[in-house]
Design a protein around this motif. Sequence first.
Motif, PDB file in Angstrom:
ATOM      1  N   VAL A 109       0.721  -1.018   0.143  1.00 15.55           N
ATOM      2  CA  VAL A 109       0.020   0.159  -0.016  1.00 15.55           C
ATOM      3  C   VAL A 109       0.988   1.114   0.121  1.00 15.55           C
ATOM      4  O   VAL A 109       0.677   2.124  -0.780  1.00 15.55           O
ATOM      5  CB  VAL A 109      -0.890  -0.112   1.238  1.00 15.55           C
ATOM      6  CG1 VAL A 109      -1.599   1.388   1.222  1.00 15.55           C
ATOM      7  CG2 VAL A 109      -1.924  -1.055   1.049  1.00 15.55           C
ATOM      8  N   LEU A 110       1.822   1.134   1.012  1.00 16.43           N
ATOM      9  CA  LEU A 110       2.711   2.599   0.961  1.00 16.43           C
ATOM     10  C   LEU A 110       3.402   2.706  -0.530  1.00 16.43           C
ATOM     11  O   LEU A 110       3.495   3.953  -0.914  1.00 16.43           O
ATOM     12  CB  LEU A 110       3.760   2.127   2.069  1.00 16.43           C
ATOM     13  CG  LEU A 110       4.758   3.250   2.392  1.00 16.43           C
ATOM     14  CD1 LEU A 110       3.917   4.761   2.566  1.00 16.43           C
ATOM     15  CD2 LEU A 110       5.749   2.887   3.196  1.00 16.43           C
ATOM     16  N   GLY A 168       2.512   1.792  -3.270  1.00 17.94           N
ATOM     17  CA  GLY A 168       1.544   2.200  -4.392  1.00 17.94           C
ATOM     18  C   GLY A 168       1.280   3.663  -4.089  1.00 17.94           C
ATOM     19  O   GLY A 168       1.023   4.465  -5.303  1.00 17.94           O
ATOM     20  N   ILE A 169       1.240   4.372  -3.024  1.00 18.97           N
ATOM     21  CA  ILE A 169       1.026   5.520  -2.598  1.00 18.97           C
ATOM     22  C   ILE A 169       2.244   6.659  -3.389  1.00 18.97           C
ATOM     23  O   ILE A 169       2.079   7.552  -4.133  1.00 18.97           O
ATOM     24  CB  ILE A 169       0.680   6.013  -1.325  1.00 18.97           C
ATOM     25  CG1 ILE A 169      -0.484   5.371  -0.804  1.00 18.97           C
ATOM     26  CG2 ILE A 169       0.781   7.478  -1.176  1.00 18.97           C
ATOM     27  CD1 ILE A 169      -0.559   5.535   0.633  1.00 18.97           C
ATOM     28  N   VAL A 170       3.603   6.148  -3.272  1.00 18.24           N
ATOM     29  CA  VAL A 170       4.629   6.832  -3.441  1.00 18.24           C
ATOM     30  C   VAL A 170       5.057   6.693  -4.822  1.00 18.24           C
ATOM     31  O   VAL A 170       6.030   7.676  -5.509  1.00 18.24           O
ATOM     32  CB  VAL A 170       5.719   6.592  -2.578  1.00 18.24           C
ATOM     33  CG1 VAL A 170       5.369   7.040  -1.082  1.00 18.24           C
ATOM     34  CG2 VAL A 170       6.224   5.090  -2.604  1.00 18.24           C
ATOM     35  N   SER A 171       4.522   5.561  -5.476  1.00 13.78           N
ATOM     36  CA  SER A 171       4.849   5.334  -6.834  1.00 13.78           C
ATOM     37  C   SER A 171       4.295   6.607  -7.931  1.00 13.78           C
ATOM     38  O   SER A 171       3.246   6.954  -7.679  1.00 13.78           O
ATOM     39  CB  SER A 171       4.444   3.901  -7.182  1.00 13.78           C
ATOM     40  OG  SER A 171       4.920   2.988  -6.820  1.00 13.78           O
ATOM     41  N   ALA A 177       1.947   2.907 -10.411  1.00 21.18           N
ATOM     42  CA  ALA A 177       1.114   2.421  -9.311  1.00 21.18           C
ATOM     43  C   ALA A 177       0.065   1.578  -9.976  1.00 21.18           C
ATOM     44  O   ALA A 177      -0.277   0.300  -9.267  1.00 21.18           O
ATOM     45  CB  ALA A 177       0.276   3.579  -8.893  1.00 21.18           C
ATOM     46  N   GLY A 232      -3.624   1.620  -1.970  1.00 18.28           N
ATOM     47  CA  GLY A 232      -2.313   2.551  -2.362  1.00 18.28           C
ATOM     48  C   GLY A 232      -2.424   3.163  -3.727  1.00 18.28           C
ATOM     49  O   GLY A 232      -2.469   4.290  -4.075  1.00 18.28           O
ATOM     50  N   ILE A 248      -5.059   5.674  -3.994  1.00 18.07           N
ATOM     51  CA  ILE A 248      -4.952   7.013  -3.432  1.00 18.07           C
ATOM     52  C   ILE A 248      -4.048   7.923  -4.342  1.00 18.07           C
ATOM     53  O   ILE A 248      -4.200   8.794  -4.698  1.00 18.07           O
ATOM     54  CB  ILE A 248      -4.323   6.865  -2.175  1.00 18.07           C
ATOM     55  CG1 ILE A 248      -5.022   6.184  -1.140  1.00 18.07           C
ATOM     56  CG2 ILE A 248      -3.500   8.121  -1.437  1.00 18.07           C
ATOM     57  CD1 ILE A 248      -4.628   5.988   0.236  1.00 18.07           C
ATOM     58  N   ARG A 249      -2.925   7.087  -5.026  1.00 24.05           N
ATOM     59  CA  ARG A 249      -2.249   7.754  -6.136  1.00 24.05           C
ATOM     60  C   ARG A 249      -3.204   8.146  -7.140  1.00 24.05           C
ATOM     61  O   ARG A 249      -2.818   9.293  -7.869  1.00 24.05           O
ATOM     62  CB  ARG A 249      -1.029   6.745  -6.473  1.00 24.05           C
ATOM     63  CG  ARG A 249       0.086   7.412  -7.248  1.00 24.05           C
ATOM     64  CD  ARG A 249       0.729   8.211  -6.561  1.00 24.05           C
ATOM     65  NE  ARG A 249       1.734   9.236  -7.233  1.00 24.05           N
ATOM     66  CZ  ARG A 249       1.453  10.310  -7.761  1.00 24.05           C
ATOM     67  NH1 ARG A 249       0.210  10.690  -7.696  1.00 24.05           N
ATOM     68  NH2 ARG A 249       2.554  11.071  -8.140  1.00 24.05           N
ATOM     69  N   ILE A 302      -4.832  11.322  -6.280  1.00 27.59           N
ATOM     70  CA  ILE A 302      -4.160  12.597  -6.279  1.00 27.59           C
ATOM     71  C   ILE A 302      -3.663  13.047  -7.680  1.00 27.59           C
ATOM     72  O   ILE A 302      -3.553  14.328  -7.931  1.00 27.59           O
ATOM     73  CB  ILE A 302      -2.657  12.178  -5.590  1.00 27.59           C
ATOM     74  CG1 ILE A 302      -3.058  11.796  -4.065  1.00 27.59           C
ATOM     75  CG2 ILE A 302      -1.469  13.203  -5.699  1.00 27.59           C
ATOM     76  CD1 ILE A 302      -1.912  11.274  -3.126  1.00 27.59           C
TER      77      ILE A 302
END
Length: 558
Positions: free
Chosen positions: A386-387, A389-392, A397, A456, A459-460, A463
Amino acid sequence: MLRTLTAPAVADFRDRVRRPAYVVVLAAAVALGYVAVPGTDAKWVIMQVGDFRGVYDSAYVGMVTALAGGLWIMLGGFYIVRNSIERDRATRVGQLIAATPLRTTAYMAGKFLSNLMLLSSMLGVLALTALVMQLTRGESHTLDLYALWQPFVLIALPLAALTAACALLFETVPILRTGFGNVIWFCAWLVIATVGQGPGQPLGGTGVYDVARSMYDDMVAQGIHITGSFSLGLTYLDKPLNTFTWTGFTPTATYVLGRLSLLLIALTLSLLPTLWFTRFDPSRTRQHRERSPRQDNATFQPVFIDEVAGRAPSSTDVSVGGTPSTTHPGATPRTHPARTPRTRPTTTLHTRPEPGGVTARLLAGELRILLKGIPWWWWLVAAFLVLFGIVSPPHGATRAMLPLAWIWPITIWSRLGTQRHEHAVDTLLGAYPAPHRRLLAEWCAGLTLTALTGAGPLIRLIIATEPTGITAWLAGTLFIPSLALALGTLSHTHRLFQAIYLPLWYTVTSGLPVFDYMGALRDTSELASAQPPVTMAVAAALLAVVFVTGSLRRYGRD
């Protein structure tokens, strides 16, 4: 001695072919034969050499169908036959076997022969389908049965024997007997299917390289300029392929010896579990030796209905020792000493629970059942996915992190629709009111797990403001639990979902736009906007199958 080995195998094979699932297996074999020999205007191909394919004569049709069938048998056939020992354990036939003088070696050999007979019957249907497909395509009406059926015996049969032996081996190893073993086999199949086609492999690998070399030689002799490489697998075509005439495959003595060696290895692997398999004899298991006499004299029947029914346990629940039981299916029940009930009268005020409260407790109970027994490290890996996936980046993602996130819970998804049958509470749960509400709560539990593991990338996408990706994610979230619940309800086994979902997931990760249920290929697909509605429609159809199947079975019991 021979009769001792073949009689159990024949009996087990006859029991399997009487099942309705066997008809589905044969239908799948016919469908594979059709896919392996596509029409001239088809957009796919199974085997090609650069921009060429062979003329559909006996040699080429037999070879392409046998190669495709061999690889398919190694994957799908493994999941089909990987329940022979477990079926004896579940039906308590194993207890009868333990009381007979049948040796463990004879039992394992009989199971291996039964598995091989079942897979060989599928190859037989494929061989007949190849004959029909050659005549149907009409590019060559000259039949050469030796050239047509030789690849099935020389290439596909050793692979089927190896699959039958490995399925038996996996059933006798505790960690490989679980859903984790199914994932391990899928990874092993990917390695065998790709690396096994290369040159210099032990015993000739899967036998594909020598066949490809023979086709190359014939094309060079015909003066054809080859601009690509040999490919075996489902491939999407932008334009039809050119054709060449292949004279057929003539195996060398070394090649034949390698195929015979695979048969010998398969037989050895099938007998290897005799070193540790207890043949259902409880006196040979460690757990039996460690149990106390008090535990040996107790018989338990785990009953867990309250959580899935959405109510609290009552004083009338059946239990061991006369006390209420709230044992979870799969959990070890505890005994309680019998107590003398108090004679003082009590007054109980019964109130009808609010529907919303019942639904919430029902969903919470189904979620607890679904997630029961998951270790802490599983949740740690899921949190990292999940983490990441958010920062990719948005493309990474959905192209990389979302497929990883939606393969990680495969063994948990496969529990949907199967646990009631596995723990023998299906009939008891059928007596509870509102069965559709219970099925819907089970589906919502799977939906919750799918949404949590894929949070994750979602959320990406939010955004990055990608509405197409968000819609595709939502469609995938609806599709996965619907597929798992439908297949589990129909088959009452974990294996069917795992056998179907793994190849489907692999097509997405490989970039094949067969059914992009998670929207990972939307940047390169022409049907990116149309895929999410199709995925949602398929999910709704699968969910309808679940409710219809439940209603039919309930009416059948009535």
